[in-house]
Design a protein around this motif. Structure first.
Motif, PDB file in Angstrom:
ATOM      1  N   TRP A 171       0.850  -1.184   0.000  1.00  0.00           N
ATOM      2  CA  TRP A 171       0.000   0.000   0.000  1.00  0.00           C
ATOM      3  C   TRP A 171       0.887   1.234   0.000  1.00  0.00           C
ATOM      4  O   TRP A 171       1.985   1.230   0.576  1.00  0.00           O
ATOM      5  N   SER A 172       0.427   2.292  -0.641  1.00  0.00           N
ATOM      6  CA  SER A 172       1.114   3.584  -0.531  1.00  0.00           C
ATOM      7  C   SER A 172       0.048   4.660  -0.413  1.00  0.00           C
ATOM      8  O   SER A 172      -1.136   4.427  -0.704  1.00  0.00           O
ATOM      9  N   PRO A 227      10.490   4.056  -5.188  1.00  0.00           N
ATOM     10  CA  PRO A 227      10.446   4.234  -3.739  1.00  0.00           C
ATOM     11  C   PRO A 227      10.269   5.698  -3.346  1.00  0.00           C
ATOM     12  O   PRO A 227      10.633   6.602  -4.087  1.00  0.00           O
ATOM     13  N   VAL A 228       9.699   5.888  -2.175  1.00  0.00           N
ATOM     14  CA  VAL A 228       9.531   7.228  -1.621  1.00  0.00           C
ATOM     15  C   VAL A 228      10.829   7.591  -0.921  1.00  0.00           C
ATOM     16  O   VAL A 228      11.299   6.869  -0.049  1.00  0.00           O
ATOM     17  N   CYS A 257       1.392   6.609  11.238  1.00  0.00           N
ATOM     18  CA  CYS A 257       1.345   7.089   9.851  1.00  0.00           C
ATOM     19  C   CYS A 257       1.082   8.588   9.756  1.00  0.00           C
ATOM     20  O   CYS A 257       0.965   9.131   8.670  1.00  0.00           O
ATOM     21  N   LYS A 258       0.994   9.272  10.897  1.00  0.00           N
ATOM     22  CA  LYS A 258       0.763  10.720  10.874  1.00  0.00           C
ATOM     23  C   LYS A 258       1.867  11.445  11.637  1.00  0.00           C
ATOM     24  O   LYS A 258       2.444  10.912  12.572  1.00  0.00           O
ATOM     25  N   LYS A 305       1.468  11.139   6.591  1.00  0.00           N
ATOM     26  CA  LYS A 305       2.778  11.085   5.938  1.00  0.00           C
ATOM     27  C   LYS A 305       2.712  10.288   4.638  1.00  0.00           C
ATOM     28  O   LYS A 305       1.957   9.328   4.511  1.00  0.00           O
ATOM     29  N   GLU A 306       3.541  10.687   3.685  1.00  0.00           N
ATOM     30  CA  GLU A 306       3.634   9.992   2.421  1.00  0.00           C
ATOM     31  C   GLU A 306       4.379   8.675   2.605  1.00  0.00           C
ATOM     32  O   GLU A 306       5.413   8.629   3.259  1.00  0.00           O
ATOM     33  N   LEU A 307       3.841   7.614   2.072  1.00  0.00           N
ATOM     34  CA  LEU A 307       4.495   6.296   2.123  1.00  0.00           C
ATOM     35  C   LEU A 307       4.573   5.739   0.729  1.00  0.00           C
ATOM     36  O   LEU A 307       3.713   5.885  -0.059  1.00  0.00           O
TER      37      LEU A 307
END
Length: 192
Positions: A88-89, A117-118, A173-174, A190-192
């Motif tokens: 997942w992203s 990739p990020v 995730c934040k 946040k961007e993943l």
């Protein structure tokens, strides 16, 4: 590629309407974690679910909620599989989901441009911007800088003048940020 049946489409819609346990403003469809629903017999179904990150504690609650909803709609046997590939992203969050996050007061993740990739840059929580002409070592011009090319905008007033307070917020995730224009704190997904 196998085409989904009408029943599978309906069950996907029902499972997709389940709210995320950590961000109840979003459904699992809007979050982009629900991957597939396959009916094996008339009342046995298998659901593919991808966590936002490996080890996400919400995956168990998501699975139980999906099972409950699908059983309430006539499915005798519901199997929820955790699928890690493809990963997942934050690109999987729908535009509707991004708008709901913003309306809820959470800055949505920035949209990535390109595949791969990020990039991740680790550093101090607070950093200094280049010294302003009026700043002195005794009174530096403090400002948080991000390595991303696009600023994180305040979901309250839209200002791009924000600062990072903590890399982690109410969930992993934040991140916790504050707007320097309206002074309101806010979460940033946040961007993943």
């Amino acid at each position: 590629m196998v085409t989904a049946t009408a029943l599978e489409e309906r069950l996907l819609e029902l499972a997709g309407a389940v709210p995320d346990p950590e961000l109840p403003v979003l459904t699992l469809r809007e979050l982009g974690v629900l991957r597939a629903v396959r009916v094996h017999t008339g009342d046995a179904v298998e659901v593919d679910l991808t966590p936002t990150y490996t080890g996400c504690p919400a995956i168990e609650a998501m699975s139980l909620d999906i099972e409950r909803v699908l059983r309430a709609h006539g499915m005798r046997e519901v199997t929820v599989r955790t699928v890690l590939s493809p990963a997942w992203s934050t690109d999987d969050i729908t535009s509707e989901g991004r708008e709901k996050l913003r309306e809820f007061g959470i800055a949505p993740p920035r949209v990535r441009h390109g595949d791969g990739p990020v990039p991740l840059t680790l550093g101090p929580t607070r950093t200094q911007a280049p010294q302003a002409p009026h700043a002195t070592p005794a009174a530096p011009d403090l400002h948080v800088t991000d390595t991303a090319t696009e600023p994180v905008r305040c979901p309250h007033c839209g200002s791009a003048d924000t600062e990072l307070l903590s890399r982690f917020s109410s969930t992993a995730c934040k991140a916790l940020r504050r707007c320097l224009a309206c002074r309101e704190p806010f979460d940033h997904f946040k961007e993943l």
